[in-house]
Design an enzyme around this catalytic site. Structure first.
Site, PDB file in Angstrom:
ATOM      1  N   PRO A 110     -14.509  51.447   0.104  1.00 39.82           N
ATOM      2  CG  PRO A 110     -13.279  52.088  -1.786  1.00 39.82           C
ATOM      3  CD  PRO A 110     -13.814  50.877  -1.059  1.00 39.82           C
ATOM      4  CB  SER A 134     -13.422  57.260   0.379  1.00 37.05           C
ATOM      5  OG  SER A 134     -13.558  58.189  -0.675  1.00 37.05           O
ATOM      6  CE1 TYR A 177     -12.777  57.528  -7.833  1.00 33.91           C
ATOM      7  CE2 TYR A 177     -13.209  58.797  -5.859  1.00 33.91           C
ATOM      8  CZ  TYR A 177     -13.601  57.853  -6.787  1.00 33.91           C
ATOM      9  OH  TYR A 177     -14.817  57.245  -6.661  1.00 33.91           O
ATOM     10  CB  THR A 222     -11.332  54.074  -7.868  1.00 32.39           C
ATOM     11  OG1 THR A 222     -11.404  53.633  -6.509  1.00 32.39           O
ATOM     12  CG2 THR A 222     -12.707  53.982  -8.495  1.00 32.39           C
ATOM     13  NE  ARG A 271     -22.467  58.782  -9.138  1.00 35.00           N
ATOM     14  CZ  ARG A 271     -21.448  58.695  -8.325  1.00 35.00           C
ATOM     15  NH1 ARG A 271     -21.411  59.391  -7.209  1.00 35.00           N
ATOM     16  NH2 ARG A 271     -20.442  57.905  -8.633  1.00 35.00           N
ATOM     17  CE  LYS A 322     -14.340  50.214  -4.961  1.00 33.12           C
ATOM     18  NZ  LYS A 322     -15.084  51.288  -5.593  1.00 33.12           N
ATOM     19  CG  HIS A 357     -18.081  53.546  -8.368  1.00 31.10           C
ATOM     20  ND1 HIS A 357     -16.812  53.980  -8.608  1.00 31.10           N
ATOM     21  CD2 HIS A 357     -18.560  54.385  -7.417  1.00 31.10           C
ATOM     22  CE1 HIS A 357     -16.540  55.027  -7.859  1.00 31.10           C
ATOM     23  NE2 HIS A 357     -17.588  55.286  -7.105  1.00 31.10           N
ATOM     24  CG  ASP A 398     -17.404  46.822  -4.549  1.00 34.88           C
ATOM     25  OD1 ASP A 398     -18.008  46.867  -5.638  1.00 34.88           O
ATOM     26  OD2 ASP A 398     -16.525  47.651  -4.233  1.00 34.88           O
ATOM     27  N   GLY A 399     -20.598  45.129  -4.397  1.00 34.67           N
ATOM     28  CA  GLY A 399     -21.815  45.435  -5.150  1.00 34.67           C
ATOM     29  C   GLY A 399     -22.953  44.510  -4.757  1.00 34.67           C
ATOM     30  N   GLY A 400     -23.880  45.021  -3.964  1.00 28.88           N
ATOM     31  CA  GLY A 400     -25.101  44.276  -3.669  1.00 28.88           C
ATOM     32  C   GLY A 400     -24.995  43.237  -2.572  1.00 28.88           C
ATOM     33  CB  VAL A 401     -22.276  42.044  -0.355  1.00 27.52           C
ATOM     34  CG1 VAL A 401     -22.171  41.108   0.847  1.00 27.52           C
ATOM     35  CG2 VAL A 401     -21.429  41.560  -1.519  1.00 27.52           C
ATOM     36  NE  ARG A 402     -27.312  46.349  -0.111  1.00 32.45           N
ATOM     37  CZ  ARG A 402     -26.176  46.721  -0.710  1.00 32.45           C
ATOM     38  NH1 ARG A 402     -25.027  46.073  -0.471  1.00 32.45           N
ATOM     39  NH2 ARG A 402     -26.161  47.743  -1.547  1.00 32.45           N
ATOM     40  NE  ARG A 412     -25.895  52.654  -2.984  1.00 33.21           N
ATOM     41  CZ  ARG A 412     -25.272  52.140  -4.042  1.00 33.21           C
ATOM     42  NH1 ARG A 412     -24.789  50.905  -3.998  1.00 33.21           N
ATOM     43  NH2 ARG A 412     -25.126  52.858  -5.151  1.00 33.21           N
TER      44      ARG A 412
END
Ligand SMILES: Cc1cc2nc3c(=O)[nH]c(=O)nc-3n(C[C@H](O)[C@H](O)[C@H](O)COP(=O)(O)O)c2cc1C
Ligand SMILES: CC(C)CC(=O)C(=O)O
Length: 399
Positions: free
Chosen positions: A79, A108, A131, A157, A166, A229, A253, A284-288, A308
């Site tokens: 999401p 999302s 949320y 989440t 950020r 999540k 996240h 999830d996170g950084g899967v490229r 992303r």
């Protein structure tokens, strides 16, 4: 040209060219020092694969099953908020791409298209990410609309009682467009003209009192299974089991919330061990890369989610870009399996659960010496190597 793109990371460059700086920074950025954002990718890169050879890989089974729904490969769409800032067709294009790739998209809560619009845009299996705002009636409204529109699960989440800091968004004074799901329920305009409007809006609306006790409330307003999540520890994985979660998503996240949390791939095994195969664990996170997917499966994930890269594909090429991202990851995973000596992504998962159950693994984690451990089963050989207390390679294959 989409055809000239050969790896997922290339879409990031195209997205940067296609998007206004404010939106690109919003999508690409992480919290504070962006330590976790970088670690998510780097920790995948530290894991080395030792292939097994002379295995018949003439046929490779890629599909898997999530809560009873078969998907073509263990790669789903995470999401992510506000796809219309990336492309005019927004989530409708992403959902059509998910349907074309026969995978699950998690819509999302903060989408720029409504749950109804996205549900009716294609026949993909969809989950809805939630949320919980201070105004609980909004959660009730959205969960019930999602259920009525045919979404198959709620993804709660859990890592956002307040928004992570950020800094790019603060500098850019990131704006929040009216969120489509909230039309007629709540305005997303905020009074502040300082810093990130998104941060001001999120902190005004999110319910920081949300706790484990509220899962019972959430269950009381829906019949859908609930995935949690944002889990990064065995303690919280255990709590998620106690409250009856139907699945767990190991996630930080994408490095956008608490900075200096561990890379997700480095805590996956701990969570898988605590869950003990009772419910699916996703990551999830950084899967490229397809090799990243392979590593996550080998460490016990049922599937991965991609955040992303999907947005970058959407920004660069719309629906075709998202399809291309998903296909590239799937093709790379298939090639990885062939070259590593695997026929099935499901077997991969079985191997890793044997590995993570093994007490030897935990007691040798601190050792400074090379540790080689192999377990024989009628159908498998699994070998794990740890160097200096860190997992350095994964090898396993069919016997
Ligand atoms: C631009 C952006 C927006 C996001 N929006 C949401 C969201 O609305 N809800 C949510 O649960 N997670 C959200 N996430 C987190 C993703 O679901 C996911 O955890 C993360 O993107 C995975 O990391 P990756 O981007 O490296 O694949 C967002 C992430 C990004 C990059
Ligand atoms: C609207 C935001 C709260 C969406 C989000 O989760 C994010 O930007 O990471």
């Amino acid at each position: 040209m989409a055809d000239e793109i050969v790896s997922v990371n290339e879409f990031q460059v195209l997205a940067r060219q296609a998007l206004p700086k404010m939106y690109y920074d919003f999508y690409a950025g992480g919290a504070e020092d962006e330590h976790t954002l970088k670690k998510n990718v780097q920790e995948f890169q530290r894991i080395i694969l030792q292939p097994r050879v002379l295995v018949d890989v003439s046929s490779i089974a890629m599909s898997t099953n999530i809560l009873g729904y078969t998907i073509s490969a263990p790669i789903m769409i995470a999401p992510t908020a506000m796809h219309k800032l990336a492309h005019p067709e927004g989530e409708l294009a992403t959902a059509r791409a998910a349907a074309a790739c026969n995978t699950i998209m998690i819509l999302s809560f903060s989408a720029s298209a409504s749950v109804e619009e996205v549900a009716s845009s294609c026949n993909a299996v969809q989950f809805f990410q939630l949320y919980v705002y201070k105004r609980r009636d909004i959660a009730v409204n959205l969960v019930q609309r999602a259920e009525k529109s045919g979404y198959k699960a709620i993804v709660l989440t859990s890592d956002t009682p307040r928004l992570g800091r950020r800094e790019a968004d603060i500098k850019n004074k990131m704006i929040v467009p009216q969120l489509k799901n909230l039309e007629g329920l709540m305005s997303t305009a905020v009074a502040s003209d300082k810093g990130s409007n998104l941060e001001a809006y999120a902190n005004e609306t999110m319910d920081p009192s949300l706790s484990w006790r509220d899962i019972a409330w959430l269950k009381s307003i829906t019949n859908l299974p609930i995935l949690i999540k944002g889990i990064l520890t065995r303690e919280d994985a255990t709590k998620a089991m106690e409250v009856g979660a139907a699945g767990i998503i190991v996630s930080n996240h994408g490095g956008r919330q608490l900075d200096y949390t561990p890379a997700t791939i480095s805590v996956l095994e701990e969570v898988v061990q605590a869950v003990g195969r009772k419910v699916p664990v996703l990551l999830d996170g950084g899967v490229r890369r397809g090799t990243d997917v392979f590593k996550a499966l080998a460490l016990g994930a049922q599937a991965v989610l991609v955040g992303r890269p999907v947005i970058y594909g959407l920004a660069a090429k719309g629906e075709a870009g998202v399809r291309k991202v998903m296909h590239m990851l799937k093709d790379e995973l298939e090639l990885t399996m062939a070259l590593a000596g695997y026929r099935s992504s499901r077997i991969l998962k079985l191997h890793s659960s044997i590995v993570s159950d093994h007490p030897m693994l935990t007691c040798h984690v601190q050792t400074l010496f090379l540790f080689v451990h192999s377990i024989r089963r009628p159908w498998a050989i699994t070998e794990i190597r740890l160097v200096k207390g860190k997992r350095s390679s994964i090898t396993s294959t069919l016997a």
